[in-house]
Write an enzyme that holds these catalytic residues in place. Structure first.
Site, PDB file in Angstrom:
ATOM      1  CD  GLN A  36      -2.635  -1.277   2.581  1.00 59.27           C
ATOM      2  OE1 GLN A  36      -2.425  -0.487   3.500  1.00 59.27           O
ATOM      3  NE2 GLN A  36      -3.515  -2.270   2.697  1.00 59.27           N
ATOM      4  CG  HIS A  38      -2.384  -0.931   8.207  1.00 56.03           C
ATOM      5  ND1 HIS A  38      -2.689  -1.728   9.293  1.00 56.03           N
ATOM      6  CD2 HIS A  38      -3.238  -1.310   7.231  1.00 56.03           C
ATOM      7  CE1 HIS A  38      -3.678  -2.536   8.978  1.00 56.03           C
ATOM      8  NE2 HIS A  38      -4.028  -2.299   7.716  1.00 56.03           N
ATOM      9  CD  GLU A  87     -12.145   4.320  15.269  1.00 58.42           C
ATOM     10  OE1 GLU A  87     -12.248   3.353  16.038  1.00 58.42           O
ATOM     11  OE2 GLU A  87     -11.303   5.253  15.442  1.00 58.42           O
ATOM     12  CE1 TYR A 122      -9.415  10.815  18.865  1.00 60.85           C
ATOM     13  CE2 TYR A 122      -7.127  11.123  19.496  1.00 60.85           C
ATOM     14  CZ  TYR A 122      -8.385  11.646  19.267  1.00 60.85           C
ATOM     15  OH  TYR A 122      -8.621  12.989  19.447  1.00 60.85           O
ATOM     16  CE1 TYR A 173     -10.436  -5.232   6.478  1.00 60.43           C
ATOM     17  CE2 TYR A 173      -8.209  -5.805   7.150  1.00 60.43           C
ATOM     18  CZ  TYR A 173      -9.151  -4.852   6.807  1.00 60.43           C
ATOM     19  OH  TYR A 173      -8.809  -3.521   6.817  1.00 60.43           O
TER      20      TYR A 173
END
Length: 472
Positions: free
Chosen positions: A185, A253, A345, A355, A366
């Site tokens: 990613q 990520h 979120e 958080y 998943y």
């Protein structure tokens, strides 16, 4: 409104012999084993009534569902499952039911799918879609605007592209940009133009930095700034770089966005697949940072002076933030974050706050296995809203133009998996409206309020850029 039985499951006698190992089951397997005899495998049939029509006799919140599964109802023949299922597994069932409920309720809804030359109607504005760049881009990731009408676009494989004021895409990438590791990613992701660019010329980039040795990769997100002169990237300065020990081979990520506020920059770094590292203030991953524009650390940052705290740390407990935006009305920082399955979120980011990831989450893995049964915990922030099913939130901006007065100061959130843009109206830091204004024309990687009042959309699959303009 029809009357529904509560969340009815198998009778107590089902556990008299050969109880299976529920801990090994995924969400669909758990439901089919325990629940389908009363609610049907489609969650919409059987003696227990429908679980997907949006009608709930015994409360419609997650807490109500959880209570029904856990405590049951003896009068209606519903088994209490708290003796055979863990809190994590009960939460797993709640998520699964919510996913199926919202999928069922979405069937038959006609979402706006704009087409060139046609008017698309939404609650507060009518728009037409214009093609900006149809061909020539490879995984475009972010767009930024120069004061002379030109635009900058990043391509994840590592190229920074320039568009003319007439939207013509320069076939030659900017030369001399930083070395980028295109891995999973990661790649060249964010581009942001300094608010005083006309005076200082600064452009900021966020990308996957590191090294590649054959099949071995070590990388993490990095931020730099530089200038463009004669089609060359020059004057590069390092803004933020992780310590070498935080580089790793995971391809997920990376996070990455950047906003300016009052002489500071705010930006995230994803947790890179290292869940627990998001809770460690001495670890660079899973954090949002605040620095001065030159990369130095403000003296009033919340973790200054704490032993081992990473430089610039502003907030922590984040998974994979790929949306970051500044509310023009009060300067508050808003973030969208990829959660796990069912846990995307929207957060309002405040300094020093935790958080929660991965201690608390509204999602599961998943593959349908549970992560945790906890959705809240003292000392950890709650999201303003969360999305089930996940939308794969990516790209975020407040609309600041005048071309769409009905959208003024609304927040627009892009979604990769759901291929949509959601308009969010925020009043007193709460979402009071949510509307899908665009759907199914590609994976929305970025959404940005343009200086002339249009709303720009960066798409993947197909790779192109479009904009929304007022209907005549």
């Amino acid at each position: 409104m029809k009357r529904l039985l509560p969340f009815a499951l198998l009778p107590v006698t089902a556990f008299a012999q050969d109880t299976p190992d529920y801990s090994k089951m995924k969400a669909d397997e758990l439901f089919n084993t325990l629940c389908s005899s009363c609610h049907g495998k489609d969650l919409n049939s059987g003696l227990g009534g429908s679980l997907v029509d949006g009608q709930w006799k015994h409360g419609d919140t997650d807490a109500d569902l959880r209570k029904s599964i856990s405590e049951g109802n003896a009068q209606l023949g519903m088994t209490p499952f708290k003796t055979v299922l863990s809190d994590d597994q009960i939460r797993q069932l709640v998520i699964y039911v919510r996913e199926k409920e919202k999928e069922a309720l979405a069937k038959g809804i006609e979402y706006p799918k704009p087409e060139p030359g046609k008017v698309t109607h939404t609650d507060h504005a009518d728009y037409q879609i214009e093609m900006v760049v149809e061909n020539g881009l490879d995984i475009p990731w972010a767009i930024a605007f120069l004061p002379d009408g030109r635009k900058l676009v990043t391509e994840r494989p590592g190229r920074l592209r320039l568009m003319g004021s007439d939207d013509t895409l320069d076939p030659q990438p900017i030369e001399g940009t930083p070395k980028v590791i295109h891995h999973g990613q990661g790649g060249l992701m964010e581009v942001a133009v300094h608010p005083d660019y006309a005076k200082n010329g600064w452009i900021y980039l966020g990308f996957a930095d590191g090294e590649r040795d054959g099949d071995k990769v070590r990388t993490i997100t990095k931020y730099v700034r530089g200038r463009i002169k004669d089609h060359q990237w020059v004057d590069e300065e390092e803004i933020w770089k992780a310590d070498d020990r935080f580089y790793g081979g995971d391809g997920v990520h990376f996070g990455t966005r950047l906003v300016f506020k009052d002489g500071y920059i705010f930006f995230p770094v994803g947790e890179r697949g290292g869940w627990k590292q998001a809770q460690d203030i001495t670890n660079a991953k899973g954090k949002i940072y605040r620095l001065n524009e030159d990369g130095s650390e403000p003296e009033d940052n919340p973790f200054v002076g704490q032993p081992g705290a990473v430089k610039g740390l502003w907030s922590y407990g984040h998974r994979n933030p790929q949306g970051l935006a500044l509310d023009p009305r009060d300067g508050s920082i808003w973030e969208t974050e990829h959660g796990p399955r069912g846990g995307d979120e929207l957060n309002r980011i405040e300094g020093g706050k935790n958080y929660g990831w991965p201690i608390i989450t509204y999602g599961m893995n998943y593959d349908g296995t549970p992560i945790t049964g906890e959705t809240e915990k003292e000392g950890m922030e709650q999201p303003v809203i969360y999305w089930q099913p996940s939308i794969a939130a990516c790209g975020l901006d407040f609309y600041t133009g005048d071309a769409f007065p009905g959208w003024k100061n609304d927040l627009f959130a892009g979604a990769l998996a759901q291929q949509e843009i959601r308009r969010l109206r925020i009043v007193d830091h709460k979402v009071t409206e949510q509307e899908v204004i665009l759907k199914n024309i590609g994976r929305v990687r970025d959404v940005a309020s343009g200086p002339e009042g249009a709303l720009y959309v960066v798409l993947n699959d197909p790779h192109r850029i479009v904009r929304l303009v007022p209907a005549p």
